[in-house]
Design a protein around this motif. Structure first.
Motif, PDB file in Angstrom:
ATOM      1  N   VAL A  79       0.838  -1.201   0.000  1.00  0.00           N
ATOM      2  CA  VAL A  79       0.000   0.000   0.000  1.00  0.00           C
ATOM      3  C   VAL A  79       0.870   1.247   0.000  1.00  0.00           C
ATOM      4  CG1 VAL A  79      -1.700   1.311   1.317  1.00  0.00           C
ATOM      5  CG2 VAL A  79      -1.915  -1.172   1.123  1.00  0.00           C
ATOM      6  N   LEU A  80       1.925   1.257   0.827  1.00  0.00           N
ATOM      7  CA  LEU A  80       2.810   2.420   0.909  1.00  0.00           C
ATOM      8  C   LEU A  80       3.506   2.685  -0.428  1.00  0.00           C
ATOM      9  CD1 LEU A  80       4.373   1.705   4.417  1.00  0.00           C
ATOM     10  CD2 LEU A  80       2.850   3.607   3.859  1.00  0.00           C
ATOM     11  N   ARG A  81       3.889   1.620  -1.096  1.00  0.00           N
ATOM     12  CA  ARG A  81       4.611   1.786  -2.360  1.00  0.00           C
ATOM     13  C   ARG A  81       3.690   2.150  -3.517  1.00  0.00           C
ATOM     14  NH1 ARG A  81       8.841  -3.367  -2.103  1.00  0.00           N
ATOM     15  NH2 ARG A  81      10.309  -2.419  -0.616  1.00  0.00           N
ATOM     16  N   SER A  82       2.504   1.519  -3.545  1.00  0.00           N
ATOM     17  CA  SER A  82       1.601   1.731  -4.681  1.00  0.00           C
ATOM     18  C   SER A  82       0.709   2.944  -4.519  1.00  0.00           C
ATOM     19  CB  SER A  82       0.731   0.499  -4.890  1.00  0.00           C
ATOM     20  OG  SER A  82      -0.168   0.336  -3.814  1.00  0.00           O
ATOM     21  N   GLY A  83       0.441   3.330  -3.250  1.00  0.00           N
ATOM     22  CA  GLY A  83      -0.500   4.409  -3.009  1.00  0.00           C
ATOM     23  C   GLY A  83      -1.932   4.029  -3.327  1.00  0.00           C
ATOM     24  N   GLN A  84      -2.220   2.713  -3.391  1.00  0.00           N
ATOM     25  CA  GLN A  84      -3.542   2.233  -3.738  1.00  0.00           C
ATOM     26  C   GLN A  84      -4.250   1.650  -2.516  1.00  0.00           C
ATOM     27  OE1 GLN A  84      -4.814   2.546  -6.898  1.00  0.00           O
ATOM     28  NE2 GLN A  84      -2.909   3.654  -7.347  1.00  0.00           N
ATOM     29  N   VAL A  85      -5.590   1.772  -2.534  1.00  0.00           N
ATOM     30  CA  VAL A  85      -6.400   1.179  -1.468  1.00  0.00           C
ATOM     31  C   VAL A  85      -6.358  -0.342  -1.616  1.00  0.00           C
ATOM     32  CG1 VAL A  85      -8.724   0.988  -0.501  1.00  0.00           C
ATOM     33  CG2 VAL A  85      -7.897   3.192  -1.338  1.00  0.00           C
ATOM     34  N   GLN A  86      -6.281  -1.046  -0.479  1.00  0.00           N
ATOM     35  CA  GLN A  86      -6.167  -2.503  -0.501  1.00  0.00           C
ATOM     36  C   GLN A  86      -7.217  -3.118   0.414  1.00  0.00           C
ATOM     37  OE1 GLN A  86      -3.298  -4.776   2.033  1.00  0.00           O
ATOM     38  NE2 GLN A  86      -2.154  -4.899   0.099  1.00  0.00           N
ATOM     39  N   GLN A  87      -7.818  -4.227  -0.050  1.00  0.00           N
ATOM     40  CA  GLN A  87      -8.762  -4.977   0.788  1.00  0.00           C
ATOM     41  C   GLN A  87      -8.420  -6.450   0.682  1.00  0.00           C
ATOM     42  OE1 GLN A  87     -13.148  -5.642  -0.081  1.00  0.00           O
ATOM     43  NE2 GLN A  87     -13.321  -4.134   1.549  1.00  0.00           N
ATOM     44  N   ARG A  88      -8.312  -7.133   1.822  1.00  0.00           N
ATOM     45  CA  ARG A  88      -7.957  -8.550   1.815  1.00  0.00           C
ATOM     46  C   ARG A  88      -8.497  -9.227   3.073  1.00  0.00           C
ATOM     47  NH1 ARG A  88      -2.679  -9.558   4.357  1.00  0.00           N
ATOM     48  NH2 ARG A  88      -2.151 -10.995   2.662  1.00  0.00           N
ATOM     49  N   VAL A  89      -8.622 -10.543   2.996  1.00  0.00           N
ATOM     50  CA  VAL A  89      -9.033 -11.348   4.150  1.00  0.00           C
ATOM     51  C   VAL A  89      -7.783 -11.839   4.855  1.00  0.00           C
ATOM     52  CG1 VAL A  89     -10.209 -13.457   4.867  1.00  0.00           C
ATOM     53  CG2 VAL A  89     -11.199 -12.032   3.073  1.00  0.00           C
ATOM     54  N   GLU A  90      -7.756 -11.705   6.203  1.00  0.00           N
ATOM     55  CA  GLU A  90      -6.579 -12.098   6.986  1.00  0.00           C
ATOM     56  C   GLU A  90      -7.010 -12.974   8.154  1.00  0.00           C
ATOM     57  OE1 GLU A  90      -4.020  -8.027   6.074  1.00  0.00           O
ATOM     58  OE2 GLU A  90      -5.146  -8.198   7.949  1.00  0.00           O
ATOM     59  N   HIS A  91      -6.197 -13.976   8.448  1.00  0.00           N
ATOM     60  CA  HIS A  91      -6.436 -14.877   9.572  1.00  0.00           C
ATOM     61  C   HIS A  91      -5.326 -14.629  10.605  1.00  0.00           C
ATOM     62  CE1 HIS A  91      -9.345 -16.904   7.031  1.00  0.00           C
ATOM     63  NE2 HIS A  91      -8.407 -16.976   6.086  1.00  0.00           N
ATOM     64  N   LEU A  92      -5.693 -14.160  11.785  1.00  0.00           N
ATOM     65  CA  LEU A  92      -4.720 -13.757  12.795  1.00  0.00           C
ATOM     66  C   LEU A  92      -4.915 -14.567  14.075  1.00  0.00           C
ATOM     67  CD1 LEU A  92      -5.014  -9.875  12.379  1.00  0.00           C
ATOM     68  CD2 LEU A  92      -3.502 -11.434  11.158  1.00  0.00           C
ATOM     69  N   VAL A  93      -3.797 -14.932  14.705  1.00  0.00           N
ATOM     70  CA  VAL A  93      -3.832 -15.596  16.015  1.00  0.00           C
ATOM     71  C   VAL A  93      -3.450 -14.547  17.066  1.00  0.00           C
ATOM     72  CG1 VAL A  93      -2.879 -17.409  17.452  1.00  0.00           C
ATOM     73  CG2 VAL A  93      -3.246 -17.816  15.015  1.00  0.00           C
ATOM     74  N   LEU A  94      -4.409 -14.181  17.957  1.00  0.00           N
ATOM     75  CA  LEU A  94      -4.175 -13.122  18.950  1.00  0.00           C
ATOM     76  C   LEU A  94      -3.218 -13.626  20.023  1.00  0.00           C
ATOM     77  CD1 LEU A  94      -7.815 -11.754  19.381  1.00  0.00           C
ATOM     78  CD2 LEU A  94      -6.137 -11.286  17.599  1.00  0.00           C
ATOM     79  N   ARG A  95      -2.169 -12.855  20.308  1.00  0.00           N
ATOM     80  CA  ARG A  95      -1.215 -13.251  21.348  1.00  0.00           C
ATOM     81  C   ARG A  95      -1.867 -13.230  22.728  1.00  0.00           C
ATOM     82  NH1 ARG A  95       3.943 -13.849  19.875  1.00  0.00           N
ATOM     83  NH2 ARG A  95       4.686 -12.910  17.909  1.00  0.00           N
ATOM     84  N   SER A  96      -2.826 -12.335  22.912  1.00  0.00           N
ATOM     85  CA  SER A  96      -3.422 -12.180  24.241  1.00  0.00           C
ATOM     86  C   SER A  96      -4.261 -13.391  24.640  1.00  0.00           C
ATOM     87  CB  SER A  96      -4.291 -10.916  24.269  1.00  0.00           C
ATOM     88  OG  SER A  96      -5.290 -11.008  23.257  1.00  0.00           O
ATOM     89  N   THR A  97      -4.945 -14.008  23.694  1.00  0.00           N
ATOM     90  CA  THR A  97      -5.847 -15.125  24.029  1.00  0.00           C
ATOM     91  C   THR A  97      -5.508 -16.399  23.263  1.00  0.00           C
ATOM     92  OG1 THR A  97      -7.371 -14.483  22.261  1.00  0.00           O
ATOM     93  CG2 THR A  97      -7.733 -13.505  24.446  1.00  0.00           C
ATOM     94  N   ASN A  98      -4.549 -16.305  22.326  1.00  0.00           N
ATOM     95  CA  ASN A  98      -4.183 -17.433  21.465  1.00  0.00           C
ATOM     96  C   ASN A  98      -5.362 -17.889  20.597  1.00  0.00           C
ATOM     97  OD1 ASN A  98      -2.027 -18.999  20.557  1.00  0.00           O
ATOM     98  ND2 ASN A  98      -2.708 -20.783  21.742  1.00  0.00           N
ATOM     99  N   GLU A  99      -6.325 -16.994  20.383  1.00  0.00           N
ATOM    100  CA  GLU A  99      -7.480 -17.306  19.543  1.00  0.00           C
ATOM    101  C   GLU A  99      -7.154 -16.979  18.078  1.00  0.00           C
ATOM    102  OE1 GLU A  99     -11.601 -16.470  21.538  1.00  0.00           O
ATOM    103  OE2 GLU A  99     -10.273 -14.768  21.914  1.00  0.00           O
ATOM    104  N   ARG A 100      -7.765 -17.769  17.181  1.00  0.00           N
ATOM    105  CA  ARG A 100      -7.619 -17.516  15.738  1.00  0.00           C
ATOM    106  C   ARG A 100      -8.845 -16.744  15.267  1.00  0.00           C
ATOM    107  NH1 ARG A 100      -8.394 -19.814  10.524  1.00  0.00           N
ATOM    108  NH2 ARG A 100      -6.515 -19.723   9.222  1.00  0.00           N
ATOM    109  N   ARG A 101      -8.623 -15.529  14.800  1.00  0.00           N
ATOM    110  CA  ARG A 101      -9.706 -14.672  14.326  1.00  0.00           C
ATOM    111  C   ARG A 101      -9.495 -14.349  12.842  1.00  0.00           C
ATOM    112  NH1 ARG A 101     -12.536 -11.855  18.372  1.00  0.00           N
ATOM    113  NH2 ARG A 101     -12.386 -13.037  20.329  1.00  0.00           N
TER     114      ARG A 101
END
Length: 568
Positions: A79-101
């Motif tokens: 995004v920083l290099r292209s200057g374009q808006v970006q939309q994507r799906v992301e799967h994250l594991v929270l360090r605080s609860t170890n949950e996958r969101r």
């Protein structure tokens, strides 16, 4: 509830934005160019169990797993290099609860005076939207037992290529445990080249929404290769959630056998392709192979084009004899299968130019894998036919002017005499002799004379009907035959004399002759023309020729450049 206190628009906007960012269930954030947090809304702070003061100056790696953080950092850099808006799906594991969101994240570049100085964005949690997919996998004990017994790789991937399910055969091929595979993409499990190939196929299936069958190769850790026949298709769940379902069957041993057969076939194909004669292999129903010589003969660009053709595509609708080409092909096939071989001549049609080509074919029946096949050799007869046609033309046409010669003229004159008797309509014959031709030959040579004779032939043809004939008698003498003139002899004579005068006038126009030296000379050459009419009751060709010749000599005697009529 009402209040009498009045707020300015700016104060009201600040209070409203504070309430929105506090109560909306979206993680809103602002980062600088190094990916460090500058701000996050209260909902995000609660989700990650941190405070704004603690978060300031930190990166996503402090909040989620390392692998996911690196992936998101790469997306932010884009995004920083292209200057374009970006939309994507992301799967994250929270360090605080170890949950996958799971989140659908939108990142927008922040620009100041034409320079991107940071990123603002929001992440909408979609974990519950994908819960139905997870619930399908929660109660899968019996299904796992069944799928693990099947001799095939069975797996499910999400839109980003992360594995949601893998049976035991898949785990063995990937050389990883279930815990090491779920949530990972092929880029984290196999070499980059293989992963890129897998991902390209997966994306094609998900983008098209269509099932796709493809052979794929997996490189194992010991450097060996596994070959698979993969069938991949998208699965659509409620709320438009799409995943990819894959079935891959190990065909390594089959491919080895095929490779061995291919090597044996390659030796045969070398001889097959090297043949200068066109060779076609076919069943009674379809074409199955051909060599390069056959492609050239049929005017086809590739063997794929050949295999897409039917027998009817490679021949005209009718053979020159009037036989239907498809019926002729069926007859050839049946005769060959019955008698093991068959030789004949047919006409094919080139695919590129639609040119008709006569060929001799030799068809032989073969038995391969208990299936009757035909090997057909085709020899182009067109060059031979052209030689014959050229020889026939040389026998009937003057090679210098390309006009009918005396032999062909007599044939046509005989036909004209027969037609006169049937139609009761008169015809005319003209003898033309050029005046002042010899001086051109004497001064500039025979090449100049030949050029003039060609020009004379062209002028005569341009001023006659298609059914009439102009022939070269020899030297500088020409004969014109006019047919189907009139039932009245008088009107036929008038018509013939009118044509003769037109030809005489045309032939007396100057001739521009370009010599070999490049010099152009002008020459004047008139003609003396004798005309005779013949009609019903006349059958003696020599008498007609004699009368026209006599009339021409009368024109010569009268001072040349004139027309004389000789009656029977």
């Amino acid at each position: 509830m009402t209040t009498e206190k009045s707020l300015s628009p700016t104060q009201l906007r600040r209070l409203g934005l504070a309430l929105l960012t506090d109560h909306i269930k979206v993680v809103a954030f602002i980062k600088d160019c190094q990916g460090r947090y500058v701000w996050m809304n209260p909902y995000g702070l609660r989700l990650f169990e941190t405070s704004l003061n603690t978060l300031m100056g930190r990166t996503l790696q402090d909040l989620v797993g390392t692998a996911q953080a690196k992936d998101c950092a790469a997306a932010e850099l884009q995004v920083l290099r292209s200057g374009q808006v970006q939309q994507r799906v992301e799967h994250l594991v929270l360090r605080s609860t170890n949950e996958r969101r799971s989140f659908r994240t939108t990142r927008v570049p922040i620009e100041h005076e034409g320079t991107v100085v940071g990123i603002c964005g929001y992440s909408q949690e979609i974990t519950h939207d994908l819960a139905h997919t997870a619930s399908l996998l929660d109660s899968k004990s019996l299904l796992d037992d069944i799928l693990n017994q099947l001799p095939a790789l069975i797996y499910i991937k999400d839109l980003n290529g992360a594995y949601l399910y893998a049976n035991q055969m898949t785990l063995q091929s990937l050389e990883h445990t279930l815990g090491e595979v779920i949530g990972k993409t092929d880029f984290e499990l196999v070499d980059a080249t293989t992963a890129k190939s897998f991902r390209a196929v997966d994306q094609a299936v998900l983008a098209s929404g269509q099932r796709l069958e493809r052979e794929e190769t997996l490189t194992l850790s010991n450097g060996s290769h596994k070959r698979y026949l993969s069938l991949k298709q998208p699965l659509e769940f409620p709320e438009k959630t799409r995943v990819l379902l894959g079935f891959s069957t190990d065909i390594t041993n089959i491919k080895r056998t095929q490779d061995a057969l291919a090597q044996s076939e390659a030796r045969f194909r070398t001889l097959f392709e090297a043949s200068s004669e066109a060779v076609v292999l076919m069943t009674s129903e379809r074409l199955i192979d051909c060599n390069l010589a056959a492609l050239h003969l049929f005017g086809l660009a590739s063997k794929d084009d050949f295999l897409n053709c039917t027998l009817g595509d490679l021949a005209p609708e009718k053979q020159p004899c009037g036989t239907d080409s498809t019926e002729q092909a069926k007859k050839i096939i049946a005769t060959t299968l019955a008698h093991h071989s068959y030789r004949t001549e047919i006409t094919i049609q080139r695919w590129d130019t639609a040119e008709l080509v006569p060929v001799e074919i030799v068809a032989t029946s073969l038995q391969i894998d208990q299936e009757p096949l035909l090997m057909v050799t085709l020899r182009d007869f067109s060059a031979h036919r052209k030689e014959i046609a050229m020889m026939e033309r040389l026998a009937l046409y003057d090679p210098l002017t390309d006009l009918p010669n005396r032999k062909l003229l007599k044939d046509r004159l005989q036909l004209a005499l027969s037609s006169v008797q049937r139609q009761q309509r008169h015809a005319a014959l003209m003898f033309l002799d050029l005046d002042n031709f010899k001086p051109l030959n004497d001064q500039f040579g025979h090449q100049a004379g030949d050029l003039l004779l060609r020009e004379v032939g062209g002028r005569l043809k341009r001023h006659l009907r298609a059914e009439d004939t102009v022939a070269r008698q020899g030297g500088d003498e020409f004969i014109v035959l006019l047919v189907d003139l009139d039932e009245s002899r008088l009107r036929a004579e008038l018509h013939a004399l009118k044509v003769a005068e037109k030809l005489r006038h045309e032939l007396q126009n100057p001739y521009l002759i370009q010599l070999q030296t490049g010099k152009t000379v002008e020459h004047h050459c008139s003609s003396s023309i004798g005309v005779t009419i013949f009609g019903p009751g006349e059958t003696n060709m020599d008498d007609v020729l004699r009368r026209a010749d006599y009339a021409m000599y009368r024109a010569k005697a009268k001072g040349r450049n004139c027309v004389r009529l000789n009656v029977a």
